[in-house]
Each structure stands twice: as structure tokens, then as C-alpha cells.
Design a protein around this motif. Structure first.
Motif, PDB file in Angstrom:
ATOM      1  N   THR A  85       5.856   8.837   1.478  1.00 15.68           N
ATOM      2  CA  THR A  85       4.854   9.080   0.423  1.00 15.68           C
ATOM      3  C   THR A  85       3.604   9.766   0.974  1.00 15.68           C
ATOM      4  O   THR A  85       2.699  10.085   0.219  1.00 15.68           O
ATOM      5  N   GLY A 138       0.800  -1.229   0.000  1.00 15.86           N
ATOM      6  CA  GLY A 138       0.000   0.000   0.000  1.00 15.86           C
ATOM      7  C   GLY A 138       0.829   1.274   0.000  1.00 15.86           C
ATOM      8  O   GLY A 138       0.292   2.368  -0.171  1.00 15.86           O
ATOM      9  N   VAL A 170       6.848  11.247  -5.572  1.00 13.89           N
ATOM     10  CA  VAL A 170       7.557  10.119  -4.954  1.00 13.89           C
ATOM     11  C   VAL A 170       8.521   9.506  -5.972  1.00 13.89           C
ATOM     12  O   VAL A 170       9.685   9.218  -5.658  1.00 13.89           O
ATOM     13  N   GLU A 183      10.796  -4.889  -7.530  1.00 12.36           N
ATOM     14  CA  GLU A 183       9.678  -4.244  -6.826  1.00 12.36           C
ATOM     15  C   GLU A 183       8.872  -5.278  -6.055  1.00 12.36           C
ATOM     16  O   GLU A 183       8.310  -6.188  -6.659  1.00 12.36           O
ATOM     17  N   ARG A 202      -5.723   3.814   2.043  1.00 12.36           N
ATOM     18  CA  ARG A 202      -5.362   3.365   0.686  1.00 12.36           C
ATOM     19  C   ARG A 202      -5.716   1.900   0.483  1.00 12.36           C
ATOM     20  O   ARG A 202      -6.265   1.512  -0.551  1.00 12.36           O
ATOM     21  N   ARG A 250      -8.487   0.164  -1.896  1.00 14.94           N
ATOM     22  CA  ARG A 250      -8.063  -0.790  -2.925  1.00 14.94           C
ATOM     23  C   ARG A 250      -8.856  -2.086  -2.831  1.00 14.94           C
ATOM     24  O   ARG A 250      -8.713  -2.970  -3.668  1.00 14.94           O
ATOM     25  N   LYS A 281       4.505   1.019  -4.186  1.00 17.02           N
ATOM     26  CA  LYS A 281       5.650   0.516  -4.970  1.00 17.02           C
ATOM     27  C   LYS A 281       5.284   0.292  -6.438  1.00 17.02           C
ATOM     28  O   LYS A 281       6.001   0.721  -7.341  1.00 17.02           O
ATOM     29  N   THR A 282       4.180  -0.412  -6.660  1.00 14.33           N
ATOM     30  CA  THR A 282       3.786  -0.730  -8.049  1.00 14.33           C
ATOM     31  C   THR A 282       3.492   0.555  -8.814  1.00 14.33           C
ATOM     32  O   THR A 282       3.977   0.754  -9.943  1.00 14.33           O
TER      33      THR A 282
HETATM   34  N1  LIG Z   1       1.485   8.628  -3.495  1.00 18.96           N
HETATM   35  C1  LIG Z   1       0.247   8.110  -3.424  1.00 18.96           C
HETATM   36  N2  LIG Z   1      -0.763   8.860  -2.944  1.00 18.96           N
HETATM   37  C2  LIG Z   1      -2.005   8.355  -2.835  1.00 18.96           C
HETATM   38  N3  LIG Z   1      -2.364   7.095  -3.188  1.00 18.96           N
HETATM   39  C3  LIG Z   1      -1.402   6.306  -3.686  1.00 18.96           C
HETATM   40  C4  LIG Z   1      -0.059   6.761  -3.823  1.00 18.96           C
HETATM   41  N4  LIG Z   1       0.679   5.743  -4.335  1.00 18.96           N
HETATM   42  C5  LIG Z   1      -0.189   4.710  -4.497  1.00 18.96           C
HETATM   43  N5  LIG Z   1      -1.427   5.060  -4.127  1.00 18.96           N
HETATM   44  C6  LIG Z   1      -2.629   4.213  -4.119  1.00 18.96           C
HETATM   45  O1  LIG Z   1      -2.483   3.310  -3.040  1.00 18.96           O
HETATM   46  C7  LIG Z   1      -2.883   2.001  -3.425  1.00 18.96           C
HETATM   47  C8  LIG Z   1      -1.705   1.068  -3.260  1.00 18.96           C
HETATM   48  O2  LIG Z   1      -0.719   1.365  -4.231  1.00 18.96           O
HETATM   49  P1  LIG Z   1       0.178   0.213  -4.866  1.00 18.96           P
HETATM   50  O3  LIG Z   1      -0.670  -0.926  -5.304  1.00 18.96           O
HETATM   51  O4  LIG Z   1       1.076   0.863  -5.866  1.00 18.96           O
HETATM   52  O5  LIG Z   1       0.994  -0.222  -3.569  1.00 18.96           O
HETATM   53  P2  LIG Z   1       2.069  -1.381  -3.405  1.00 18.96           P
HETATM   54  O6  LIG Z   1       3.050  -0.881  -2.407  1.00 18.96           O
HETATM   55  O7  LIG Z   1       2.609  -1.803  -4.735  1.00 18.96           O
HETATM   56  O8  LIG Z   1       1.197  -2.554  -2.777  1.00 18.96           O
HETATM   57  P3  LIG Z   1       1.456  -4.167  -2.821  1.00 18.96           P
HETATM   58  O9  LIG Z   1       2.714  -4.427  -2.045  1.00 18.96           O
HETATM   59  O10 LIG Z   1       0.259  -4.740  -2.147  1.00 18.96           O
HETATM   60  O11 LIG Z   1       1.573  -4.552  -4.265  1.00 18.96           O
HETATM   61  C9  LIG Z   1      -3.361   2.100  -4.872  1.00 18.96           C
HETATM   62  O12 LIG Z   1      -4.762   2.191  -4.856  1.00 18.96           O
HETATM   63  C10 LIG Z   1      -2.737   3.379  -5.391  1.00 18.96           C
HETATM   64  O13 LIG Z   1      -3.552   4.014  -6.346  1.00 18.96           O
END
Ligand SMILES: Nc1ncnc2c1ncn2[C@@H]1O[C@H](COP(=O)(O)OP(=O)(O)OP(=O)(O)O)[C@@H](O)[C@H]1O
Length: 168
Positions: free
Chosen positions: A135, A10, A143, A69, A94, A98, A13-14
Motif C-alpha cells: 500500500t 495502520g 489498493v 478484517e 500514518r 491517526r 485494512k479498515t
Molecule cells: N493507502 C493509504 N494511503 C495513505 N493513508 C492511508 C491508506 N490507507 C489507510 N490510510 C490511513 O492510515 C490510517 C490507518 O488506516 P486504517 O485505520 O484503515 O488501518 P488498519 O489497518 O485498519 O488499522 P487497525 O488494524 O489499527 O484497525 C488511517 O488514518 C487511514 O486514513
């Protein structure tokens, strides 16, 4: 250069990995584990596969210009580790938005407040290789610019700058 982009689920990263200027090839460990069958077991309780990190490390051997990642990316042999951080209340929002369960959102918010991934990254790689990027309240583009700066060596390592202990 091998870089790990890690952080509690959350933290973004992705999302951020898709916005980078860097020329490094991005390896999404979740997708790799799924596509190549690199898991050791299936966690029925969590409806998820448990990554076989030894197999992931072997798959990545010889890949010299990669950004790995995953919330497990700091378990891979890399030159630099970027740890994304997010204030626990925002993280919980977040994850809930999601579509994650309240239990998973809460567990991850708590783990973030306790610096679990940052501590692991520092223990494994040492402070001189770890870059924390907060972030909270920031756009993914902002970011990504910080992550690019860490990859390019345009900023100093920074472990321990972020403090979420007020949330405990
Ligand atoms: N800087 C940001 N500000 C607000 N919302 C964000 C930001 N970055 C990501 N998000 C939102 O937060 C949620 C989680 O983002 P993301 O899936 O990229 O996280 P992750 O770290 O890759 O999670 P995972 O480890 O579960 O794959 C998504 O809905 C995304 O749109």
C-alpha cells in the motif's frame, strides 16, 4: 469463499474494506469482539481488549461468504489471505497522524519491517493462499482494486514479493 484481510495496524485494512466491490459480508473483528464480548482479558497497559480467537472462530462458523478484517484475521479458517503491507516509515507516519502513541507507532513499524504477519499467514495457510498487497505511496482505491482482484482470483498468490529489510 472466506477471505482474511490482515496486516499490521495502520496498513489500511479498515479503510480498504469499505471500498471493495466484492459481495462478501465484511466482519470487522475489533467491532465484533467489542459488541459480542468475545475477549479473554483486558490489557490495562495497552488499554485494549485481548480477542478470544476461539470464540471469534466459533462465531464465524457457518459464515461462508465473509471477508474477515483484522490484524488477527489470518488466525481464522479461510480460503484466501490478503496481507496489506506498508513501508515502515510511512506506517509510522500514518499511525502517528491517526493519534497513536509514538511507542505503538514504532512497535508496529518494527513488526512490519520484520514481516511478522506475513510470516504467520504463510506458516498457517501456505504460500498458495497468501496475497501480499503493498500500500506504500498508493491510494486506498488502488489498493482496494488489488484486493478485489485477489478475491476474484484475477491475480496469482504472492507471498514474499515485498521486502522492507532495508528499514531494519
Ligand atoms: N493507502 C493509504 N494511503 C495513505 N493513508 C492511508 C491508506 N490507507 C489507510 N490510510 C490511513 O492510515 C490510517 C490507518 O488506516 P486504517 O485505520 O484503515 O488501518 P488498519 O489497518 O485498519 O488499522 P487497525 O488494524 O489499527 O484497525 C488511517 O488514518 C487511514 O486514513
Amino acid at each position: 469463499m472466506r477471505v482474511a484481510l490482515t496486516g499490521t495496524p495502520g496498513t489500511g485494512k479498515t479503510t480498504v474494506s469499505e471500498l471493495l466491490d466484492s459481495d462478501l459480508d465484511v466482519v470487522h473483528v475489533n467491532a465484533l469482539v467489542e459488541d459480542e464480548g468475545l475477549y479473554s482479558e483486558v490489557d490495562e497497559d495497552r488499554d485494549s481488549k485481548v480477542a478470544d480467537m476461539e470464540a471469534v472462530r466459533e462465531w464465524l462458523a457457518g459464515e461462508d461468504d465473509v471477508l474477515v478484517e483484522s490484524h488477527l484475521a489470518h488466525l481464522v479458517d479461510v480460503d484466501r489471505v490478503v496481507v496489506l503491507r506498508c513501508a515502515p516509515d510511512e506506517l509510522e507516519t500514518r499511525l502517528t497522524e491517526r493519534g497513536e502513541s509514538p511507542r505503538k507507532a514504532e512497535e508496529n513499524a518494527e513488526s512490519e519491517a520484520l514481516d511478522v504477519i506475513l510470516s504467520e499467514a504463510v506458516r498457517i495457510h501456505g504460500e498458495s493462499k497468501v496475497y501480499e498487497v503493498d500500500t506504500t505511496g498508493r491510494t486506498p482505491e488502488d489498493v482496494a482494486a488489488d484486493v478485489d482482484a485477489a478475491i476474484a482470483g484475477d491475480r496469482e498468490p504472492s507471498a514474499g514479493d515485498v521486502d522492507f529489510t532495508d528499514y531494519l
